[in-house]
Design a protein around this motif. Structure first.
Motif, mmCIF file in Angstrom:
data_model
loop_
_atom_site.group_PDB
_atom_site.id
_atom_site.type_symbol
_atom_site.label_atom_id
_atom_site.label_comp_id
_atom_site.label_asym_id
_atom_site.label_seq_id
_atom_site.Cartn_x
_atom_site.Cartn_y
_atom_site.Cartn_z
ATOM 1 N N ARG A 162 0.877 -1.329 0.106
ATOM 2 C CA ARG A 162 0.093 -0.062 0.134
ATOM 3 C C ARG A 162 1.063 1.187 -0.418
ATOM 4 N N THR A 177 4.745 1.273 -1.500
ATOM 5 C CA THR A 177 5.480 1.889 -2.782
ATOM 6 C C THR A 177 4.447 0.456 -3.435
ATOM 7 N N GLU A 178 3.804 0.818 -4.073
ATOM 8 C CA GLU A 178 3.729 -0.555 -4.967
ATOM 9 C C GLU A 178 4.861 -1.462 -5.549
ATOM 10 N N ASP A 201 -2.608 -4.634 -3.234
ATOM 11 C CA ASP A 201 -1.840 -4.417 -2.825
ATOM 12 C C ASP A 201 -2.293 -4.982 -1.045
ATOM 13 N N ASN A 241 -0.627 -8.902 -8.069
ATOM 14 C CA ASN A 241 -0.594 -7.778 -8.002
ATOM 15 C C ASN A 241 0.084 -7.107 -9.114
ATOM 16 N N ASN A 242 -0.927 -5.904 -8.965
ATOM 17 C CA ASN A 242 -0.857 -4.483 -10.255
ATOM 18 C C ASN A 242 -1.574 -3.364 -9.118
ATOM 19 N N ASP A 243 -1.886 -2.086 -9.378
ATOM 20 C CA ASP A 243 -2.608 -1.169 -9.177
ATOM 21 C C ASP A 243 -3.736 -0.708 -7.896
#
Length: 157
Positions: free
Chosen positions: A93, A95-96, A121, A116-118
Protein backbone atom coordinates in the motif's frame (compact mmCIF):
# COMPACT_ATOMS: atom_id res chain seq x y z
CA UNK A 1 16.98 -11.97 59.33
CA UNK A 2 15.22 -10.69 56.27
CA UNK A 3 13.63 -13.44 54.16
CA UNK A 4 15.28 -14.05 50.81
CA UNK A 5 12.53 -13.98 48.16
CA UNK A 6 14.39 -16.38 45.88
CA UNK A 7 14.69 -18.96 48.64
CA UNK A 8 11.14 -18.46 49.89
CA UNK A 9 9.56 -18.82 46.43
CA UNK A 10 7.86 -22.17 45.84
CA UNK A 11 10.13 -24.46 43.81
CA UNK A 12 7.44 -25.10 41.21
CA UNK A 13 6.34 -21.48 40.75
CA UNK A 14 5.39 -20.90 37.11
CA UNK A 15 7.92 -18.95 35.13
CA UNK A 16 6.76 -15.84 33.36
CA UNK A 17 6.37 -16.47 29.64
CA UNK A 18 8.70 -14.58 27.36
CA UNK A 19 5.71 -14.07 25.10
CA UNK A 20 2.62 -13.12 27.10
CA UNK A 21 -0.16 -13.59 24.57
CA UNK A 22 -3.90 -13.21 25.09
CA UNK A 23 -5.56 -16.46 26.17
CA UNK A 24 -7.41 -16.64 22.83
CA UNK A 25 -4.09 -17.28 21.05
CA UNK A 26 -4.16 -21.05 21.32
CA UNK A 27 -2.79 -22.14 17.94
CA UNK A 28 0.89 -22.92 17.43
CA UNK A 29 2.75 -24.55 14.56
CA UNK A 30 5.48 -25.98 16.78
CA UNK A 31 8.38 -24.45 14.88
CA UNK A 32 8.43 -20.88 16.20
CA UNK A 33 7.59 -18.92 19.33
CA UNK A 34 4.49 -17.31 17.84
CA UNK A 35 0.96 -18.02 18.95
CA UNK A 36 -2.02 -17.53 16.64
CA UNK A 37 -5.73 -16.74 16.68
CA UNK A 38 -7.80 -17.67 13.63
CA UNK A 39 -10.81 -15.58 12.59
CA UNK A 40 -13.20 -17.29 10.20
CA UNK A 41 -15.40 -14.22 9.63
CA UNK A 42 -14.50 -12.07 6.62
CA UNK A 43 -13.10 -8.57 7.03
CA UNK A 44 -11.20 -6.07 4.92
CA UNK A 45 -7.43 -6.19 5.31
CA UNK A 46 -7.26 -3.01 7.41
CA UNK A 47 -10.16 -4.08 9.63
CA UNK A 48 -8.43 -7.45 10.12
CA UNK A 49 -5.16 -5.75 11.11
CA UNK A 50 -7.05 -3.44 13.48
CA UNK A 51 -8.83 -6.40 15.08
CA UNK A 52 -5.52 -8.19 15.65
CA UNK A 53 -3.86 -5.06 17.06
CA UNK A 54 -6.78 -4.61 19.46
CA UNK A 55 -5.75 -7.90 21.08
CA UNK A 56 -2.70 -6.25 22.59
CA UNK A 57 -2.39 -6.71 26.30
CA UNK A 58 -0.87 -4.18 28.69
CA UNK A 59 2.36 -6.13 29.03
CA UNK A 60 5.36 -5.68 26.77
CA UNK A 61 6.18 -7.71 24.76
CA UNK A 62 2.79 -9.00 23.82
CA UNK A 63 1.44 -7.12 20.83
CA UNK A 64 -0.49 -8.90 18.13
CA UNK A 65 -0.91 -8.22 14.41
CA UNK A 66 -1.92 -9.97 11.19
CA UNK A 67 0.30 -13.00 10.69
CA UNK A 68 3.61 -12.27 8.98
CA UNK A 69 5.10 -15.05 6.92
CA UNK A 70 8.54 -15.70 8.36
CA UNK A 71 9.25 -18.48 5.88
CA UNK A 72 7.68 -20.63 3.18
CA UNK A 73 6.12 -22.96 5.78
CA UNK A 74 3.92 -20.44 7.56
CA UNK A 75 1.59 -19.88 4.57
CA UNK A 76 0.71 -23.57 4.18
CA UNK A 77 0.29 -23.79 7.97
CA UNK A 78 -2.48 -21.20 8.01
CA UNK A 79 -3.95 -22.42 4.71
CA UNK A 80 -4.43 -25.88 6.20
CA UNK A 81 -6.42 -24.42 9.10
CA UNK A 82 -9.43 -23.86 6.83
CA UNK A 83 -8.46 -24.23 3.15
CA UNK A 84 -9.56 -20.76 2.09
CA UNK A 85 -8.09 -17.41 1.19
CA UNK A 86 -6.82 -15.64 4.32
CA UNK A 87 -5.24 -12.22 4.80
CA UNK A 88 -1.63 -12.03 5.99
CA UNK A 89 0.24 -9.02 7.35
CA UNK A 90 2.04 -7.76 4.26
CA UNK A 91 1.02 -5.06 1.79
CA UNK A 92 2.44 -2.79 -0.88
CA UNK A 93 0.00 0.00 0.00
CA UNK A 94 2.91 2.38 0.72
CA UNK A 95 5.00 1.68 -2.41
CA UNK A 96 3.65 -0.43 -5.26
CA UNK A 97 5.69 -3.60 -5.66
CA UNK A 98 7.44 -3.32 -2.27
CA UNK A 99 5.71 -5.57 0.23
CA UNK A 100 6.21 -4.46 3.81
CA UNK A 101 5.22 -6.46 6.87
CA UNK A 102 2.90 -4.78 9.37
CA UNK A 103 5.72 -4.74 11.96
CA UNK A 104 9.33 -3.66 11.67
CA UNK A 105 10.41 -7.26 11.10
CA UNK A 106 13.35 -7.16 8.70
CA UNK A 107 13.17 -10.51 6.91
CA UNK A 108 9.86 -11.91 5.74
CA UNK A 109 8.64 -14.32 3.08
CA UNK A 110 6.04 -12.94 0.67
CA UNK A 111 5.97 -15.82 -1.79
CA UNK A 112 5.09 -15.16 -5.41
CA UNK A 113 2.47 -12.48 -4.58
CA UNK A 114 0.54 -13.44 -7.72
CA UNK A 115 -1.95 -11.03 -9.33
CA UNK A 116 -0.25 -7.89 -8.01
CA UNK A 117 -1.20 -4.64 -9.73
CA UNK A 118 -2.02 -1.02 -8.82
CA UNK A 119 -5.51 -1.91 -7.62
CA UNK A 120 -4.44 -4.84 -5.45
CA UNK A 121 -2.18 -4.14 -2.49
CA UNK A 122 -2.80 -6.69 0.27
CA UNK A 123 -1.31 -10.15 0.56
CA UNK A 124 -3.26 -13.33 1.27
CA UNK A 125 -2.63 -17.05 1.17
CA UNK A 126 -4.51 -18.62 -1.70
CA UNK A 127 -4.84 -22.03 -3.36
CA UNK A 128 -3.81 -25.39 -2.01
CA UNK A 129 -0.54 -25.17 -0.17
CA UNK A 130 -0.83 -21.52 0.81
CA UNK A 131 0.57 -19.82 -2.29
CA UNK A 132 0.44 -16.04 -1.90
CA UNK A 133 -1.75 -13.82 -4.01
CA UNK A 134 -2.53 -10.13 -3.83
CA UNK A 135 -6.09 -8.84 -3.56
CA UNK A 136 -7.94 -5.57 -3.23
CA UNK A 137 -7.59 -4.54 0.41
CA UNK A 138 -11.29 -3.71 0.82
CA UNK A 139 -12.36 -7.26 -0.11
CA UNK A 140 -13.32 -9.50 2.76
CA UNK A 141 -11.35 -12.58 3.78
CA UNK A 142 -10.82 -14.57 6.97
CA UNK A 143 -7.47 -13.99 8.66
CA UNK A 144 -5.02 -15.15 11.29
CA UNK A 145 -3.62 -12.92 14.04
CA UNK A 146 -0.12 -13.55 15.36
CA UNK A 147 1.32 -12.78 18.78
CA UNK A 148 5.11 -12.74 18.59
CA UNK A 149 6.25 -9.78 20.68
CA UNK A 150 6.44 -7.37 17.73
CA UNK A 151 4.26 -4.27 17.63
CA UNK A 152 2.54 -3.18 14.44
CA UNK A 153 4.04 -0.15 12.72
CA UNK A 154 1.26 1.83 10.99
CA UNK A 155 3.89 3.59 8.85
CA UNK A 156 4.40 0.25 7.09
CA UNK A 157 0.86 0.21 5.79
Amino acid sequence: GTPDAAIDAPPDAPSISLLPCPVTYTLTDGSRASHYRQVTASASWLDAETDCANDEIPVVPGPAHLIELDDANEGPFIWNLMNSDQWVGHSDRTTEGTFLPVTNQQVVYTGPANANNDGKDCLMVHNTGGVTNVDTCTNGHPYVCECDGRAANPASF
